[in-house]
Design a protein around this motif. Structure first.
Motif, short mmCIF file in Angstrom:
data_model
loop_
_atom_site.label_atom_id
_atom_site.label_comp_id
_atom_site.label_asym_id
_atom_site.label_seq_id
_atom_site.Cartn_x
_atom_site.Cartn_y
_atom_site.Cartn_z
N ALA A 102 -1.78 38.78 33.60
CA ALA A 102 -2.81 38.48 34.59
C ALA A 102 -3.30 37.07 34.28
O ALA A 102 -2.90 36.47 33.27
CB ALA A 102 -3.95 39.49 34.52
N ALA A 103 -4.15 36.52 35.14
CA ALA A 103 -4.58 35.13 34.97
C ALA A 103 -6.07 35.01 35.21
O ALA A 103 -6.59 35.48 36.23
CB ALA A 103 -3.82 34.21 35.91
N VAL A 104 -6.76 34.35 34.29
CA VAL A 104 -8.20 34.13 34.40
C VAL A 104 -8.45 32.81 35.13
O VAL A 104 -7.97 31.75 34.72
CB VAL A 104 -8.86 34.07 33.02
CG1 VAL A 104 -10.37 33.86 33.17
CG2 VAL A 104 -8.58 35.36 32.23
N ASN A 105 -9.20 32.89 36.21
CA ASN A 105 -9.65 31.71 36.94
C ASN A 105 -11.07 31.40 36.46
O ASN A 105 -11.99 32.18 36.68
CB ASN A 105 -9.63 31.97 38.45
CG ASN A 105 -9.96 30.74 39.26
OD1 ASN A 105 -10.69 29.86 38.83
ND2 ASN A 105 -9.42 30.69 40.48
N TRP A 106 -11.24 30.24 35.80
CA TRP A 106 -12.50 29.90 35.13
C TRP A 106 -13.51 29.18 36.04
O TRP A 106 -14.53 28.72 35.56
CB TRP A 106 -12.23 29.03 33.92
CG TRP A 106 -11.52 29.69 32.78
CD1 TRP A 106 -10.24 29.44 32.36
CD2 TRP A 106 -12.04 30.68 31.89
NE1 TRP A 106 -9.94 30.22 31.27
CE2 TRP A 106 -11.02 30.99 30.96
CE3 TRP A 106 -13.27 31.35 31.80
CZ2 TRP A 106 -11.20 31.93 29.95
CZ3 TRP A 106 -13.44 32.28 30.79
CH2 TRP A 106 -12.42 32.56 29.88
N ASN A 107 -13.22 29.03 37.31
CA ASN A 107 -14.18 28.39 38.23
C ASN A 107 -14.43 26.93 37.86
O ASN A 107 -15.57 26.49 37.71
CB ASN A 107 -15.51 29.16 38.27
CG ASN A 107 -15.33 30.64 38.51
OD1 ASN A 107 -14.74 31.03 39.51
ND2 ASN A 107 -15.79 31.47 37.60
N PHE A 108 -13.36 26.18 37.73
CA PHE A 108 -13.45 24.78 37.29
C PHE A 108 -14.40 23.98 38.18
O PHE A 108 -14.32 24.04 39.41
CB PHE A 108 -12.05 24.15 37.33
CG PHE A 108 -12.01 22.72 36.92
CD1 PHE A 108 -12.18 22.36 35.59
CD2 PHE A 108 -11.81 21.71 37.86
CE1 PHE A 108 -12.15 21.03 35.20
CE2 PHE A 108 -11.77 20.38 37.48
CZ PHE A 108 -11.94 20.04 36.15
N ASN A 109 -15.31 23.21 37.54
CA ASN A 109 -16.25 22.38 38.31
C ASN A 109 -16.39 20.96 37.74
O ASN A 109 -17.47 20.39 37.71
CB ASN A 109 -17.63 23.06 38.39
CG ASN A 109 -18.43 22.95 37.10
OD1 ASN A 109 -17.87 22.74 36.02
ND2 ASN A 109 -19.74 23.09 37.18
N GLY A 110 -15.25 20.41 37.32
CA GLY A 110 -15.29 19.02 36.86
C GLY A 110 -16.02 18.84 35.55
O GLY A 110 -16.83 17.91 35.41
N LEU A 124 -8.70 24.50 43.04
CA LEU A 124 -7.80 25.44 43.72
C LEU A 124 -6.50 25.68 42.95
O LEU A 124 -5.74 26.60 43.28
CB LEU A 124 -7.45 24.92 45.12
CG LEU A 124 -8.63 24.63 46.05
CD1 LEU A 124 -8.11 24.04 47.36
CD2 LEU A 124 -9.45 25.89 46.31
N ILE A 125 -6.24 24.86 41.92
CA ILE A 125 -4.95 24.93 41.23
C ILE A 125 -4.77 26.27 40.51
O ILE A 125 -3.67 26.84 40.52
CB ILE A 125 -4.81 23.76 40.25
CG1 ILE A 125 -4.70 22.44 41.04
CG2 ILE A 125 -3.58 23.93 39.35
CD1 ILE A 125 -3.52 22.37 41.99
N ALA A 126 -5.81 26.79 39.90
CA ALA A 126 -5.68 28.09 39.22
C ALA A 126 -5.20 29.15 40.21
O ALA A 126 -4.30 29.94 39.92
CB ALA A 126 -7.00 28.49 38.58
N GLY A 127 -5.79 29.15 41.40
CA GLY A 127 -5.38 30.12 42.41
C GLY A 127 -3.94 29.90 42.87
O GLY A 127 -3.21 30.86 43.10
N HIS A 128 -3.54 28.64 43.01
CA HIS A 128 -2.15 28.35 43.39
C HIS A 128 -1.18 28.90 42.35
O HIS A 128 -0.14 29.48 42.69
CB HIS A 128 -1.95 26.85 43.54
CG HIS A 128 -2.63 26.24 44.72
ND1 HIS A 128 -2.71 26.86 45.94
CD2 HIS A 128 -3.28 25.05 44.86
CE1 HIS A 128 -3.36 26.07 46.79
NE2 HIS A 128 -3.73 24.98 46.15
#
Length: 340
Positions: A102-110, A124-128
Motif C-alpha cells: 500500500a502507499a502512504v500519501n503524506w499531503n505534501f505542502n511544499g 498530485l505525484i503521490a496519487g499518480h
C-alpha cells in the motif's frame, strides 16, 4: 495493532522512483546550471540502474532533455512537476498484514508552505504513483515528507520535532498525535525524536530539519549519524546533541543502539554559507549503496564506513554537490518501491 508496516530500506526493491528536474531554482538561472542539475540527477539514476530498475517521472516540457541524458537507462512516466525531490513528493510504500503493498500519501505542502516552494503539481505525484503501481492509497492525517522519517523495519522510527511539529505542516499537533499517526500508517511503536536537523537545512531554503541527512538505520539496532568534527561549524553542536540523544535511546525492542559516526566532509562553507553536506543521505538498493561524494578528503573514508555498515553491497559514489546546492542529496531524490 496497525494493519500496515513500513519495511526497512535495506529490504529488496522492485524499482526506484525519481523525478527529473524541470524548472525554477532546481535548474538555476543559466543553461550551464540547468545542465549541471540534469547531469547530476542522471548520474544518480544510472548508478541506481546498475542494481534496480528506475522509473523517472518527467514533466512533458523536460522529456527531450531527460531522453538526451538518460536514453534507455530508465523507464519514463510523464506527469507535470514543480520540482524533483521524489523522496518528499512521492508516497511512502508500506506492507499490509497480508504482505501486499500500500502507499502512504503524506499531503505534501511544499515543506511547510515555504514561500519559495511550488507544490500545485507535486502534491498530485503521490496519487499518480499510487495509480501507476496499482496499490491501495492510505491518506495520512498529517503532513510529512519521506525525508522526514527513517525506520528500522522492526517498529522504530527516527524523526525530528522541527519537521513533524512544524506549525506550517501540522498546526497544533502534539508529539503523541504524530506518534499515533506513525503507528497507524507505518506500524511503528517507538519514535526516537531528534530536536532538529542540520543548520543549513533549518535556514530559509531548507526543509526545517529532515532527519535523512542527520541519522539513519543501517540495520535494526544500528544507526549511522552525521558527525561534524570541526568545532567551527554550527553542526558540531548538533552532532553532539544527536549522538547524546541516540546514546540514551532504545529501539522498539528495548535494545540500546549501536552508533556509527560518519565524519562530515572537511569543507565547511560554500558561497551561500555553512554547508550541510552529509554522507548519511545515501540510497541502499538491492546489491548497492549509492553514496554522496563531494570531491572531499573524507569521501573515501565515508565510502569505507558505508561498505562496512552494509556488508555485501557495492558502494558507488556520485558527486552530490549540485544536489546539495539545490537543497538535498541522493536519498532526497529517490523513493523505493519494495519488491512484491
Amino acid at each position: 495493532m496497525s494493519k500496515f508496516f513500513m519495511p526497512a530500506e535495506t529490504e529488496a526493491h522492485e524499482r526506484i522512483f525519481m523525478a527529473f528536474p524541470t524548472s525554477g531554482y532546481t535548474l538555476g538561472d543559466t543553461e550551464e546550471e540547468a545542465e549541471a542539475a540534469r547531469n547530476t540527477w542522471s548520474q544518480v539514476a544510472k548508478a541506481i540502474a546498475t542494481f534496480t530498475p528506475v522509473t523517472m517521472v518527467v514533466d512533458p516540457s523536460a522529456h527531450a532533455d531527460a531522453r538526451r541524458h538518460l536514453g534507455d537507462a530508465v523507464d519514463y512516466l510523464i506527469h507535470e512537476l514543480d520540482d524533483a525531490w521524489m523522496r518528499d513528493i512521492g508516497p511512502t510504500f508500506v506492507r499490509t498484514a497480508e504482505n501486499t503493498l500500500a502507499a502512504v500519501n503524506w499531503n505534501f505542502n511544499g515543506w511547510g508552505a515555504q514561500s519559495w516552494a511550488s507544490w500545485e503539481k507535486d502534491q498530485l505525484i503521490a496519487g499518480h504513483l499510487v495509480q501507476y503501481t496499482a496499490v491501495p492509497e492510505i491518506r495520512a492525517n498529517i503532513t510529512n515528507e519521506g525525508g522526514g522519517i527513517h525506520v528500522d523495519g522492526e517498529g522504530t522510527i527516527l524523526a525530528t520535532r522541527s519537521v513533524q511539529l512544524d506549525p506550517e505542516r501540522n498546526p497544533g499537533a502534539t508529539a503523541t498525535q504524530i506518534e499515533e499517526e506513525f503507528s497507524r500508517v507505518l506500524g511503528t511503536s517507538k519514535v526516537i525524536w531528534l530536536d532538529r536537523g542540520l543548520t543549513r537545512d533549518n535556514e530559509e531554503f531548507g526543509t526545517r530539519g529532515h532527519v535523512d541527512i542527520v541519522a539513519c538505520f543501517a540495520a535494526p539496532g544500528v544507526v549511522l549519524y552525521h558527525d561534524q568534527q570541526n568545532p567551527e561549524h554550527p553542526d558540531f553542536l548538533i552532532s553532539q546533541e544527536v549522538r547524546e540523544r541516540l546514546e540514551e535511546s532504545t529501539d522498539a525492542k528495548g535494545r540500546k543502539l549501536k552508533l556509527i559516526a560518519v565524519p562530515a566532509p572537511q569543507v565547511l562553507r560554500d558561497e551561500e554559507g555553512w554547508v550541510d553536506y552529509s554522507y548519511i543521505n545515501h540510497l541502499v538498493t538491492n546489491g548497492g549503496v549509492i553514496a554522496c561524494a563531494f570531491d572531499d578528503p573524507n569521501d573515501e573514508q565515508a565510502a569505507r564506513i558505508l561498505a562496512e555498515a552494509y556488508l555485501g553491497r557495492e558502494v558507488i559514489s556520485v558527486d552530490a554537490r549540485e544536489l546539495f546546492a539545490r537543497g538535498g542529496g541522493i536519498h532526497c531524490i529517490t523513493q523505493q518501491l519494495p519488491r512484491r
